[in-house]
Design a protein around this motif. Structure first.
Motif, PDB file in Angstrom:
ATOM      1  N   GLN A  53      59.539  37.307  95.304  1.00 40.18           N
ATOM      2  CA  GLN A  53      60.264  36.174  94.730  1.00 40.18           C
ATOM      3  C   GLN A  53      61.672  36.093  95.310  1.00 40.18           C
ATOM      4  OE1 GLN A  53      59.058  33.674  92.435  1.00 40.18           O
ATOM      5  NE2 GLN A  53      60.826  32.873  93.509  1.00 40.18           N
ATOM      6  N   LEU A  54      62.338  37.230  95.417  1.00 41.82           N
ATOM      7  CA  LEU A  54      63.695  37.242  95.965  1.00 41.82           C
ATOM      8  C   LEU A  54      63.703  36.826  97.430  1.00 41.82           C
ATOM      9  CD1 LEU A  54      65.066  40.444  94.225  1.00 41.82           C
ATOM     10  CD2 LEU A  54      65.602  38.056  93.679  1.00 41.82           C
ATOM     11  N   ARG A  55      62.694  37.235  98.181  1.00 47.51           N
ATOM     12  CA  ARG A  55      62.575  36.779  99.577  1.00 47.51           C
ATOM     13  C   ARG A  55      62.446  35.260  99.630  1.00 47.51           C
ATOM     14  NH1 ARG A  55      58.830  41.252 101.348  1.00 47.51           N
ATOM     15  NH2 ARG A  55      60.271  42.631 102.400  1.00 47.51           N
ATOM     16  N   LEU A  82      59.651  41.634  83.197  1.00 46.42           N
ATOM     17  CA  LEU A  82      60.690  41.566  84.225  1.00 46.42           C
ATOM     18  C   LEU A  82      61.140  40.124  84.308  1.00 46.42           C
ATOM     19  CD1 LEU A  82      62.274  42.473  86.805  1.00 46.42           C
ATOM     20  CD2 LEU A  82      60.192  41.876  88.078  1.00 46.42           C
ATOM     21  N   LEU A  83      62.452  39.920  84.235  1.00 47.18           N
ATOM     22  CA  LEU A  83      63.021  38.580  84.361  1.00 47.18           C
ATOM     23  C   LEU A  83      64.082  38.591  85.447  1.00 47.18           C
ATOM     24  CD1 LEU A  83      62.519  39.240  81.133  1.00 47.18           C
ATOM     25  CD2 LEU A  83      63.274  36.902  80.940  1.00 47.18           C
ATOM     26  N   LEU A  84      64.093  37.558  86.256  1.00 47.13           N
ATOM     27  CA  LEU A  84      65.110  37.363  87.283  1.00 47.13           C
ATOM     28  C   LEU A  84      65.759  36.012  87.045  1.00 47.13           C
ATOM     29  CD1 LEU A  84      63.015  38.418  90.425  1.00 47.13           C
ATOM     30  CD2 LEU A  84      64.576  39.856  89.087  1.00 47.13           C
ATOM     31  N   PRO A  91      74.066  30.409  91.690  1.00 55.43           N
ATOM     32  CA  PRO A  91      74.717  30.468  92.995  1.00 55.43           C
ATOM     33  C   PRO A  91      75.585  31.713  93.186  1.00 55.43           C
ATOM     34  CG  PRO A  91      74.861  28.255  92.109  1.00 55.43           C
ATOM     35  CD  PRO A  91      74.312  29.127  91.008  1.00 55.43           C
ATOM     36  N   GLU A  92      76.085  32.289  92.105  1.00 57.49           N
ATOM     37  CA  GLU A  92      76.990  33.432  92.220  1.00 57.49           C
ATOM     38  C   GLU A  92      76.355  34.775  91.914  1.00 57.49           C
ATOM     39  OE1 GLU A  92      77.746  30.968  89.754  1.00 57.49           O
ATOM     40  OE2 GLU A  92      78.686  29.691  91.258  1.00 57.49           O
ATOM     41  N   THR A  93      75.290  34.798  91.098  1.00 55.95           N
ATOM     42  CA  THR A  93      74.807  36.056  90.538  1.00 55.95           C
ATOM     43  C   THR A  93      73.290  36.103  90.444  1.00 55.95           C
ATOM     44  OG1 THR A  93      76.776  36.117  89.139  1.00 55.95           O
ATOM     45  CG2 THR A  93      75.012  37.597  88.535  1.00 55.95           C
ATOM     46  N   LEU A  94      72.758  37.298  90.681  1.00 57.57           N
ATOM     47  CA  LEU A  94      71.375  37.597  90.358  1.00 57.57           C
ATOM     48  C   LEU A  94      71.398  38.524  89.159  1.00 57.57           C
ATOM     49  CD1 LEU A  94      68.297  37.714  90.896  1.00 57.57           C
ATOM     50  CD2 LEU A  94      68.777  39.746  92.309  1.00 57.57           C
ATOM     51  N   ARG A  95      70.722  38.119  88.086  1.00 59.13           N
ATOM     52  CA  ARG A  95      70.610  38.955  86.896  1.00 59.13           C
ATOM     53  C   ARG A  95      69.169  39.435  86.799  1.00 59.13           C
ATOM     54  NH1 ARG A  95      73.378  39.584  81.672  1.00 59.13           N
ATOM     55  NH2 ARG A  95      71.836  40.191  80.096  1.00 59.13           N
ATOM     56  N   ILE A  96      69.017  40.744  86.672  1.00 59.05           N
ATOM     57  CA  ILE A  96      67.722  41.394  86.566  1.00 59.05           C
ATOM     58  C   ILE A  96      67.610  41.933  85.146  1.00 59.05           C
ATOM     59  CG2 ILE A  96      66.292  43.296  87.410  1.00 59.05           C
ATOM     60  CD1 ILE A  96      68.193  43.100  89.994  1.00 59.05           C
ATOM     61  N   GLU A  97      66.504  41.641  84.468  1.00 58.99           N
ATOM     62  CA  GLU A  97      66.300  42.147  83.106  1.00 58.99           C
ATOM     63  C   GLU A  97      64.928  42.792  83.010  1.00 58.99           C
ATOM     64  OE1 GLU A  97      66.724  38.974  80.304  1.00 58.99           O
ATOM     65  OE2 GLU A  97      68.802  38.599  80.846  1.00 58.99           O
ATOM     66  N   GLY A 143      67.274  44.248  70.380  1.00 51.25           N
ATOM     67  CA  GLY A 143      66.831  43.272  69.417  1.00 51.25           C
ATOM     68  C   GLY A 143      66.140  42.099  70.033  1.00 51.25           C
ATOM     69  N   PRO A 144      65.425  41.348  69.224  1.00 54.43           N
ATOM     70  CA  PRO A 144      65.076  41.742  67.867  1.00 54.43           C
ATOM     71  C   PRO A 144      64.180  42.977  67.905  1.00 54.43           C
ATOM     72  CG  PRO A 144      63.874  39.754  68.491  1.00 54.43           C
ATOM     73  CD  PRO A 144      64.820  40.074  69.614  1.00 54.43           C
ATOM     74  N   ALA A 145      64.299  43.805  66.882  1.00 52.93           N
ATOM     75  CA  ALA A 145      63.599  45.093  66.835  1.00 52.93           C
ATOM     76  C   ALA A 145      62.110  44.893  67.066  1.00 52.93           C
ATOM     77  CB  ALA A 145      63.849  45.771  65.497  1.00 52.93           C
ATOM     78  N   PRO A 146      61.489  45.730  67.834  1.00 55.76           N
ATOM     79  CA  PRO A 146      62.006  46.941  68.476  1.00 55.76           C
ATOM     80  C   PRO A 146      62.389  46.715  69.936  1.00 55.76           C
ATOM     81  CG  PRO A 146      59.627  46.957  68.599  1.00 55.76           C
ATOM     82  CD  PRO A 146      60.025  45.660  67.913  1.00 55.76           C
ATOM     83  N   ARG A 147      62.689  45.502  70.308  1.00 57.18           N
ATOM     84  CA  ARG A 147      62.924  45.159  71.706  1.00 57.18           C
ATOM     85  C   ARG A 147      64.236  45.713  72.241  1.00 57.18           C
ATOM     86  NH1 ARG A 147      62.756  39.024  73.642  1.00 57.18           N
ATOM     87  NH2 ARG A 147      64.933  39.049  73.042  1.00 57.18           N
ATOM     88  N   LYS A 148      64.192  46.104  73.521  1.00 58.73           N
ATOM     89  CA  LYS A 148      65.377  46.562  74.249  1.00 58.73           C
ATOM     90  C   LYS A 148      65.362  45.884  75.615  1.00 58.73           C
ATOM     91  CE  LYS A 148      65.085  50.474  76.393  1.00 58.73           C
ATOM     92  NZ  LYS A 148      64.211  51.512  75.938  1.00 58.73           N
ATOM     93  N   THR A 149      66.500  45.339  76.038  1.00 55.96           N
ATOM     94  CA  THR A 149      66.629  44.726  77.354  1.00 55.96           C
ATOM     95  C   THR A 149      67.681  45.489  78.137  1.00 55.96           C
ATOM     96  OG1 THR A 149      66.081  42.548  76.461  1.00 55.96           O
ATOM     97  CG2 THR A 149      67.179  42.612  78.620  1.00 55.96           C
ATOM     98  N   VAL A 150      67.282  46.043  79.265  1.00 49.91           N
ATOM     99  CA  VAL A 150      68.232  46.672  80.178  1.00 49.91           C
ATOM    100  C   VAL A 150      68.428  45.673  81.309  1.00 49.91           C
ATOM    101  CG1 VAL A 150      68.759  48.676  81.620  1.00 49.91           C
ATOM    102  CG2 VAL A 150      67.339  48.953  79.570  1.00 49.91           C
ATOM    103  N   TRP A 151      69.679  45.320  81.556  1.00 50.32           N
ATOM    104  CA  TRP A 151      69.976  44.282  82.543  1.00 50.32           C
ATOM    105  C   TRP A 151      70.976  44.803  83.573  1.00 50.32           C
ATOM    106  CZ3 TRP A 151      75.075  43.032  82.890  1.00 50.32           C
ATOM    107  CH2 TRP A 151      75.878  43.313  81.781  1.00 50.32           C
TER     108      TRP A 151
END
Length: 133
Positions: free
Chosen positions: A26-28, A61-63, A67-73, A113-121
């Motif tokens: 996808q990034l390519r 996985l979310l991307l 224009p300025e930033t790529l956020r990976i979650e 959150g919401p419990a029990p979810r955790k997002t590392v970005w």
């Protein structure tokens, strides 16, 4: 230009590998340089499987590309709050994943959150040459 990509995968080694492969393709397609994002995605996907695994639950996985930033979650369903990047002993074979994320990302963090979810970005600022048109 804003782009969004999301995929939900099984919390297995195969799921982590597939997350890396799909994200790189996808990034390519978006024309984003791959060095930092590839490392970040590899570490976060591995962590989601190794440390975020809950039987019967997937991870996502979310991307987000602006224009300025790529956020990976990476979103999993294990709400553990012990995610500080600490250096493992020199002889340890594991435990450096979040240190690598911190080194490759311009910023990173965790949202609960919401419990029990955790997002590392993680966010990577893009330079003009990082994108092709």
């Amino acid at each position: 230009m804003h782009h969004f990509f999301r995929v939900q995968l099984s919390s297995t080694r195969r799921g982590a590998r597939l997350a890396r492969l799909l994200a790189v393709e996808q990034l390519r397609e978006w024309g984003v340089r791959l060095t930092a994002p590839r490392q970040i995605i590899a570490e976060l996907a591995s962590n989601a499987v190794l440390h975020g695994h809950v039987n019967g639950r997937d991870f996502a996985l979310l991307l987000h590309l602006s224009p300025e930033t790529l956020r990976i979650e990476l979103v999993d369903t294990r709400g553990d709050k012990d995610l500080e990047p600490t250096a493992p002993p020199w002889y340890a074979e594991r435990g450096r994943g979040l240190l690598l994320v911190a080194a490759f990302a311009d910023d990173w963090g965790v949202e609960w959150g919401p419990a029990p979810r955790k997002t590392v970005w993680a966010e990577v600022r893009l330079r003009r040459r990082d994108q092709q048109g």
